[in-house]
Design a protein around this motif. Structure first.
Motif, PDB file in Angstrom:
ATOM      1  N   ILE A   1      34.437  56.398  39.540  1.00 45.98           N
ATOM      2  CA  ILE A   1      35.543  55.492  39.212  1.00 45.98           C
ATOM      3  C   ILE A   1      36.069  54.809  40.468  1.00 45.98           C
ATOM      4  O   ILE A   1      36.366  53.600  40.453  1.00 45.98           O
ATOM      5  N   GLU A   2      36.201  55.558  41.540  1.00 47.16           N
ATOM      6  CA  GLU A   2      36.629  54.964  42.816  1.00 47.16           C
ATOM      7  C   GLU A   2      35.720  53.807  43.214  1.00 47.16           C
ATOM      8  O   GLU A   2      36.194  52.736  43.631  1.00 47.16           O
ATOM      9  N   THR A   3      34.421  54.025  43.102  1.00 51.73           N
ATOM     10  CA  THR A   3      33.462  52.979  43.464  1.00 51.73           C
ATOM     11  C   THR A   3      33.601  51.766  42.561  1.00 51.73           C
ATOM     12  O   THR A   3      33.594  50.622  43.029  1.00 51.73           O
ATOM     13  N   LYS A   4      33.748  52.011  41.262  1.00 48.73           N
ATOM     14  CA  LYS A   4      33.905  50.906  40.314  1.00 48.73           C
ATOM     15  C   LYS A   4      35.160  50.094  40.628  1.00 48.73           C
ATOM     16  O   LYS A   4      35.130  48.853  40.641  1.00 48.73           O
ATOM     17  N   PHE A   5      36.269  50.767  40.857  1.00 47.86           N
ATOM     18  CA  PHE A   5      37.519  50.069  41.178  1.00 47.86           C
ATOM     19  C   PHE A   5      37.366  49.241  42.452  1.00 47.86           C
ATOM     20  O   PHE A   5      37.724  48.052  42.492  1.00 47.86           O
ATOM     21  N   SER A   6      36.841  49.852  43.503  1.00 49.22           N
ATOM     22  CA  SER A   6      36.800  49.184  44.805  1.00 49.22           C
ATOM     23  C   SER A   6      35.872  47.972  44.795  1.00 49.22           C
ATOM     24  O   SER A   6      36.107  46.998  45.519  1.00 49.22           O
ATOM     25  N   LYS A   7      34.823  48.012  43.986  1.00 51.05           N
ATOM     26  CA  LYS A   7      33.861  46.900  43.939  1.00 51.05           C
ATOM     27  C   LYS A   7      34.362  45.723  43.115  1.00 51.05           C
ATOM     28  O   LYS A   7      33.799  44.633  43.198  1.00 51.05           O
ATOM     29  N   THR A   8      35.414  45.930  42.331  1.00 52.84           N
ATOM     30  CA  THR A   8      35.855  44.871  41.422  1.00 52.84           C
ATOM     31  C   THR A   8      37.239  44.327  41.760  1.00 52.84           C
ATOM     32  O   THR A   8      37.860  43.656  40.935  1.00 52.84           O
ATOM     33  N   GLY A   9      37.743  44.614  42.947  1.00 54.20           N
ATOM     34  CA  GLY A   9      39.010  44.032  43.366  1.00 54.20           C
ATOM     35  C   GLY A   9      40.234  44.742  42.854  1.00 54.20           C
ATOM     36  O   GLY A   9      41.350  44.211  42.935  1.00 54.20           O
ATOM     37  N   VAL A  10      40.075  45.951  42.294  1.00 58.07           N
ATOM     38  CA  VAL A  10      41.213  46.765  41.869  1.00 58.07           C
ATOM     39  C   VAL A  10      41.640  47.613  43.064  1.00 58.07           C
ATOM     40  O   VAL A  10      40.862  48.408  43.577  1.00 58.07           O
ATOM     41  N   LEU A  11      42.870  47.442  43.499  1.00 54.47           N
ATOM     42  CA  LEU A  11      43.355  48.140  44.693  1.00 54.47           C
ATOM     43  C   LEU A  11      43.974  49.484  44.325  1.00 54.47           C
ATOM     44  O   LEU A  11      44.421  49.684  43.196  1.00 54.47           O
ATOM     45  N   PRO A  12      44.025  50.425  45.257  1.00 54.49           N
ATOM     46  CA  PRO A  12      44.706  51.702  44.980  1.00 54.49           C
ATOM     47  C   PRO A  12      46.188  51.482  44.718  1.00 54.49           C
ATOM     48  O   PRO A  12      46.831  50.703  45.420  1.00 54.49           O
ATOM     49  N   PHE A  13      46.725  52.164  43.725  1.00 54.75           N
ATOM     50  CA  PHE A  13      48.157  52.059  43.469  1.00 54.75           C
ATOM     51  C   PHE A  13      48.938  52.882  44.475  1.00 54.75           C
ATOM     52  O   PHE A  13      49.993  52.464  44.960  1.00 54.75           O
ATOM     53  N   PHE A  14      48.441  54.065  44.787  1.00 54.91           N
ATOM     54  CA  PHE A  14      49.056  54.911  45.803  1.00 54.91           C
ATOM     55  C   PHE A  14      48.298  54.687  47.123  1.00 54.91           C
ATOM     56  O   PHE A  14      47.701  53.634  47.301  1.00 54.91           O
ATOM     57  N   GLU A  15      48.350  55.616  48.046  1.00 53.39           N
ATOM     58  CA  GLU A  15      47.637  55.451  49.313  1.00 53.39           C
ATOM     59  C   GLU A  15      46.138  55.368  49.097  1.00 53.39           C
ATOM     60  O   GLU A  15      45.419  54.733  49.866  1.00 53.39           O
ATOM     61  N   ASN A  16      45.662  56.034  48.060  1.00 53.84           N
ATOM     62  CA  ASN A  16      44.277  55.889  47.638  1.00 53.84           C
ATOM     63  C   ASN A  16      44.269  55.922  46.118  1.00 53.84           C
ATOM     64  O   ASN A  16      45.324  55.893  45.483  1.00 53.84           O
ATOM     65  N   TYR A  17      43.088  55.935  45.523  1.00 51.31           N
ATOM     66  CA  TYR A  17      43.021  55.881  44.060  1.00 51.31           C
ATOM     67  C   TYR A  17      43.429  57.180  43.384  1.00 51.31           C
ATOM     68  O   TYR A  17      43.685  57.197  42.182  1.00 51.31           O
ATOM     69  N   ARG A  18      43.501  58.265  44.136  1.00 54.52           N
ATOM     70  CA  ARG A  18      43.712  59.579  43.539  1.00 54.52           C
ATOM     71  C   ARG A  18      45.194  59.962  43.477  1.00 54.52           C
ATOM     72  O   ARG A  18      45.894  59.920  44.476  1.00 54.52           O
ATOM     73  N   ASP A  19      45.611  60.336  42.296  1.00 58.25           N
ATOM     74  CA  ASP A  19      46.953  60.854  42.059  1.00 58.25           C
ATOM     75  C   ASP A  19      46.796  62.329  41.711  1.00 58.25           C
ATOM     76  O   ASP A  19      46.436  62.686  40.592  1.00 58.25           O
ATOM     77  N   THR A  20      47.029  63.202  42.687  1.00 61.85           N
ATOM     78  CA  THR A  20      46.852  64.630  42.481  1.00 61.85           C
ATOM     79  C   THR A  20      47.947  65.157  41.567  1.00 61.85           C
ATOM     80  O   THR A  20      49.133  65.027  41.877  1.00 61.85           O
TER      81      THR A  20
END
Length: 347
Positions: free
Chosen positions: A98-117
């Motif tokens: 999912i991280e790869t899909k987001f980053s390749k399509t112009g979707v930016l991380p909402f937090f510091e990165n894509y992961r919300d622990t």
């Protein structure tokens, strides 16, 4: 007096001309993903220079395809992911995907990165959260969440096949959200900001969505609506609509969706009300926390799929053409919702 009237009419005609809507071929738009077909309406009013999809796009858009959906599903519902149980090695692979899909399509991380622990589960587990910021200087401060859960129930004991791959539940909803994220990430025609959220630990009691809803509330997020996708891998049986929404009677979401979809996209499924599905998916924590329209799009009708939470929930049973249709039909609906001048959806 006659001359004054003629001058006034001339001024009026000129001023009206300045706000004329001009149709343009969507394939000529910069960054138009995959050559999306159809027309868009360009509003030439000086107060709004954005591009807004019209109903021609609802009828002609061909962004997602069965092949594209199939390629996503082939990974998410593969044995390699071991049923995507929250906190497992298998779901970690899904998170990286999912991280790869987001980053390749112009979707930016909402937090510091894509992961919300998430903090309400005993293993390391992550919601995957990205954002496409809105283009309007005011409306971008209003948010629409597009979500689905990407976890499943993992390994089941007994039998020759022990992996509950969770193709319909809910690799299907995850794939639809990833395709919508690809469209909006590349196209960037949204005035309001869109958060794309893929939840973990739904199968543990909506833990991922409960955590994210609470986190966003503490940030005073101005949430307009939460639109969730759950079990959309096979079409409804003998229905004259494509999907239903849980909590149908609680809001006007169905009416708004049908207006933008250009056809009867959303209908009412009595079984969904009977089994109170409104409270059984990741829309519900946002309803509870924000009290804004938060509902789930679904095509599971209790007759069209017999493998809920079983090892038989496999890719071979999915209808990828149907899933692509769900994506392509959702695009003008979501565009309409995120670009409307006022908040049209309400409880």
């Amino acid at each position: 007096m006659l001359k004054i009237i003629q001058i006034a009419i001339l001024i009026l005609l000129v001023s009206c001309g300045s706000t004329k809507l001009k149709e343009t071929d969507a394939s000529n738009i910069p960054n138009n993903p995959e050559g999306v077909k159809g027309k868009i309406v360009e509003n030439k009013d000086s107060s709004d220079n954005s591009l807004i999809a019209n109903k021609d796009l609802a009828e002609k858009v061909e962004f997602s395809s069965a092949e594209g959906i199939s390629s996503i599903m082939a990974f998410l519902a593969s044995d390699e992911l071991q049923g995507r149980d929250s906190g497992s090695e298998g779901i970690e692979k899904a998170a990286k995907f999912i991280e790869t899909k987001f980053s390749k399509t112009g979707v930016l991380p909402f937090f510091e990165n894509y992961r919300d622990t998430i903090s309400n589960f005993d293993k390391a587990a992550y919601n995957m959260v990205g954002i496409v910021e809105g283009s309007d200087p005011v409306l971008k401060n209003e948010y629409v969440i597009i979500g689905a859960h990407y976890d499943h129930i993992g390994i089941l004991s007994g039998g020759e096949d022990t992996i509950a791959n969770g193709a319909n539940d809910n690799a299907s909803g995850t794939s639809v959200v990833l395709e919508l994220a690809r469209y909006f990430g590349k196209n960037k025609l949204n005035k309001r900001s869109i958060i794309f959220a893929l939840f973990t630990a739904e199968e543990k009691g909506l833990l991922g969505s409960k955590h994210l809803a609470k986190t966003l509330k503490t940030k005073n997020l101005n949430l307009y609506a939460m639109l969730n996708y759950e079990m959309v891998g096979v079409p409804l049986v003998d229905k004259d609509y494509l999907m239903y929404v849980t909590g149908y009677e609680l809001s006007n979401l169905a009416t708004i969706s049908n207006n933008y979809g250009g056809e009867k996209v959303i209908g009412f499924l009595p079984k969904a009300k009977e089994f109170n599905l409104f409270k059984r998916s990741d829309n519900y924590p946002f309803h509870e926390t924000f009290n804004v329209p938060s509902q789930t799009f679904c095509t599971f009708d209790f007759t069209n799929f017999e493998h809920y939470h079983k090892v038989g929930d496999e890719n071979e049973l999915m209808d990828f053409n149907h899933m692509a249709n769900v994506v392509n039909t959702s695009i003008p609906i979501i565009e309409g919702i995120v670009n409307s001048r006022t908040k049209e959806i309400h409880y």
